[in-house]
Design a protein around this motif. Structure first.
Motif, PDB file in Angstrom:
ATOM      1  N   GLU A   1      54.208 104.974-105.707  1.00  0.00           N
ATOM      2  CA  GLU A   1      53.473 106.675-105.540  1.00  0.00           C
ATOM      3  C   GLU A   1      54.034 106.546-104.007  1.00  0.00           C
ATOM      4  N   GLN A   2      54.454 107.731-103.871  1.00  0.00           N
ATOM      5  CA  GLN A   2      54.657 107.726-102.235  1.00  0.00           C
ATOM      6  C   GLN A   2      53.870 108.975-101.634  1.00  0.00           C
ATOM      7  N   LYS A   3      53.451 109.479-100.485  1.00  0.00           N
ATOM      8  CA  LYS A   3      52.602 109.954 -99.964  1.00  0.00           C
ATOM      9  C   LYS A   3      53.180 110.122 -98.156  1.00  0.00           C
ATOM     10  N   THR A   4      52.820 111.187 -97.976  1.00  0.00           N
ATOM     11  CA  THR A   4      53.051 111.911 -96.663  1.00  0.00           C
ATOM     12  C   THR A   4      52.183 111.841 -95.775  1.00  0.00           C
ATOM     13  N   VAL A   5      50.878 112.202 -95.259  1.00  0.00           N
ATOM     14  CA  VAL A   5      50.032 112.588 -94.258  1.00  0.00           C
ATOM     15  C   VAL A   5      50.171 112.698 -92.732  1.00  0.00           C
ATOM     16  N   THR A   6      50.151 113.722 -92.699  1.00  0.00           N
ATOM     17  CA  THR A   6      50.327 114.297 -91.308  1.00  0.00           C
ATOM     18  C   THR A   6      48.663 114.463 -90.607  1.00  0.00           C
ATOM     19  N   LEU A   7      48.736 113.692 -89.313  1.00  0.00           N
ATOM     20  CA  LEU A   7      46.865 113.418 -88.526  1.00  0.00           C
ATOM     21  C   LEU A   7      47.271 113.924 -87.600  1.00  0.00           C
ATOM     22  N   LYS A   8      46.763 114.969 -87.332  1.00  0.00           N
ATOM     23  CA  LYS A   8      46.394 116.126 -86.493  1.00  0.00           C
ATOM     24  C   LYS A   8      45.069 116.517 -85.612  1.00  0.00           C
ATOM     25  N   LYS A   9      43.659 115.772 -86.037  1.00  0.00           N
ATOM     26  CA  LYS A   9      42.997 116.394 -86.000  1.00  0.00           C
ATOM     27  C   LYS A   9      42.294 114.998 -85.345  1.00  0.00           C
ATOM     28  N   PRO A  10      41.353 115.195 -84.213  1.00  0.00           N
ATOM     29  CA  PRO A  10      40.990 113.971 -83.452  1.00  0.00           C
ATOM     30  C   PRO A  10      39.370 113.760 -84.352  1.00  0.00           C
TER      31      PRO A  10
ATOM     32  N   ASP B   1      53.077 111.729 -88.679  1.00  0.00           N
ATOM     33  CA  ASP B   1      53.221 111.061 -90.067  1.00  0.00           C
ATOM     34  C   ASP B   1      53.186 110.317 -90.235  1.00  0.00           C
ATOM     35  N   VAL B   2      52.079 109.638 -91.268  1.00  0.00           N
ATOM     36  CA  VAL B   2      51.653 108.987 -91.934  1.00  0.00           C
ATOM     37  C   VAL B   2      53.021 108.735 -92.955  1.00  0.00           C
ATOM     38  N   VAL B   3      53.657 107.465 -93.424  1.00  0.00           N
ATOM     39  CA  VAL B   3      54.443 107.533 -95.061  1.00  0.00           C
ATOM     40  C   VAL B   3      53.915 105.928 -95.085  1.00  0.00           C
ATOM     41  N   LEU B   4      52.997 106.349 -96.728  1.00  0.00           N
ATOM     42  CA  LEU B   4      52.255 105.907 -97.263  1.00  0.00           C
ATOM     43  C   LEU B   4      53.353 105.179 -98.588  1.00  0.00           C
TER      44      LEU B   4
ATOM     45  N   THR C   1      45.539  97.458-104.769  1.00  0.00           N
ATOM     46  CA  THR C   1      45.387  98.930-104.214  1.00  0.00           C
ATOM     47  C   THR C   1      46.010  99.807-104.859  1.00  0.00           C
ATOM     48  N   THR C   2      46.293 101.416-104.467  1.00  0.00           N
ATOM     49  CA  THR C   2      47.057 102.116-105.069  1.00  0.00           C
ATOM     50  C   THR C   2      46.576 103.104-104.078  1.00  0.00           C
ATOM     51  N   ILE C   3      47.646 104.019-103.816  1.00  0.00           N
ATOM     52  CA  ILE C   3      48.439 105.405-103.303  1.00  0.00           C
ATOM     53  C   ILE C   3      46.578 106.240-103.268  1.00  0.00           C
ATOM     54  N   ASN C   4      46.320 106.168-104.543  1.00  0.00           N
ATOM     55  CA  ASN C   4      45.052 107.379-104.671  1.00  0.00           C
ATOM     56  C   ASN C   4      43.414 106.457-103.899  1.00  0.00           C
ATOM     57  N   ASP C   5      43.477 105.165-103.090  1.00  0.00           N
ATOM     58  CA  ASP C   5      42.415 104.581-102.452  1.00  0.00           C
ATOM     59  C   ASP C   5      43.207 104.719-100.866  1.00  0.00           C
ATOM     60  N   ILE C   6      43.454 105.512-101.014  1.00  0.00           N
ATOM     61  CA  ILE C   6      43.630 106.166 -99.361  1.00  0.00           C
ATOM     62  C   ILE C   6      43.214 107.091 -99.118  1.00  0.00           C
TER      63      ILE C   6
ATOM     64  N   GLU D   1      39.313 113.811 -87.755  1.00  0.00           N
ATOM     65  CA  GLU D   1      39.300 112.826 -88.812  1.00  0.00           C
ATOM     66  C   GLU D   1      40.563 111.795 -89.012  1.00  0.00           C
ATOM     67  N   GLY D   2      40.160 111.585 -89.952  1.00  0.00           N
ATOM     68  CA  GLY D   2      41.074 109.628 -89.873  1.00  0.00           C
ATOM     69  C   GLY D   2      41.423 109.330 -90.978  1.00  0.00           C
ATOM     70  N   LEU D   3      42.533 108.428 -91.262  1.00  0.00           N
ATOM     71  CA  LEU D   3      43.404 108.195 -92.621  1.00  0.00           C
ATOM     72  C   LEU D   3      43.004 106.634 -92.387  1.00  0.00           C
ATOM     73  N   LEU D   4      42.067 106.145 -93.605  1.00  0.00           N
ATOM     74  CA  LEU D   4      41.446 105.317 -94.582  1.00  0.00           C
ATOM     75  C   LEU D   4      42.591 104.700 -95.397  1.00  0.00           C
ATOM     76  N   ILE D   5      43.466 103.573 -94.244  1.00  0.00           N
ATOM     77  CA  ILE D   5      44.419 102.446 -94.821  1.00  0.00           C
ATOM     78  C   ILE D   5      43.791 101.507 -96.067  1.00  0.00           C
ATOM     79  N   PRO D   6      43.818 100.955 -96.881  1.00  0.00           N
ATOM     80  CA  PRO D   6      43.905  99.719 -96.987  1.00  0.00           C
ATOM     81  C   PRO D   6      44.223  98.573 -97.737  1.00  0.00           C
ATOM     82  N   ASN D   7      44.309  97.747 -97.617  1.00  0.00           N
ATOM     83  CA  ASN D   7      45.115  96.450 -97.333  1.00  0.00           C
ATOM     84  C   ASN D   7      46.211  96.717 -98.658  1.00  0.00           C
TER      85      ASN D   7
END
Length: 137
Positions: free
Chosen positions: A77-86, A69-72, A2-7, A88-94
């Motif tokens: 590689e590292q990526k930060t995603v800000t969630l603020k809309k009900p 914020d979700v720091v992944l 799994t990589t950051i691109n799978d998020i 849409e959601g963030l899919l985080i694989p294993n």
């Protein structure tokens, strides 16, 4: 591996009505059967949640109210995603390390998980996470 691109950020269908909006998370929205649902709320200012990775479980995070914020990281590689809309959601694989921070006042984080709680599935130290990634590469 799994990589950051799978998020992925996934849209949740929104039904607009003069009485208010309605969103539904069903099998068409997320790519796994729902086994557990929980939510984080009343997170004190400056507090962090997460700080772990799952070996098998995938999760889908939604900001039902407020923002955070979700720091992944995948170990490279590292990526930060800000969630603020009900709607849409963030899919985080294993295999992805996550830390949640910067919670706004009154924020609520919904987590939809692909499995029931299993402590053995968690990697709770970043060093153990890195070692598991090195074994897979």
């Amino acid at each position: 591996m799994t990589t950051i691109n799978d998020i992925k950020i996934l849209k949740i269908p929104k039904i607009h009505d003069t009485r208010g909006n309605l969103s539904v998370i069903e099998g068409e929205v997320i790519p796994f059967p729902i086994k557990r649902v929980y939510y984080l709320y009343d997170v004190p200012s400056g507090a962090e949640r997460g700080g772990h990775s799952h070996q098998k479980q995938s999760e889908f995070l939604v900001a039902l109210s407020g923002s955070f914020d979700v720091v992944l990281t995948d170990g490279n590689e590292q990526k930060t995603v800000t969630l603020k809309k009900p709607d849409e959601g963030l899919l985080i694989p294993n295999g992805i390390w996550r830390e949640l921070n910067n919670f706004s006042s009154g924020s609520v984080c919904l987590v939809v998980a692909s499995d029931v709680f299993d402590e053995a599935d968690y990697l709770r130290s970043y060093k153990a996470f890195q070692l598991s990634k090195n074994r897979l590469s």
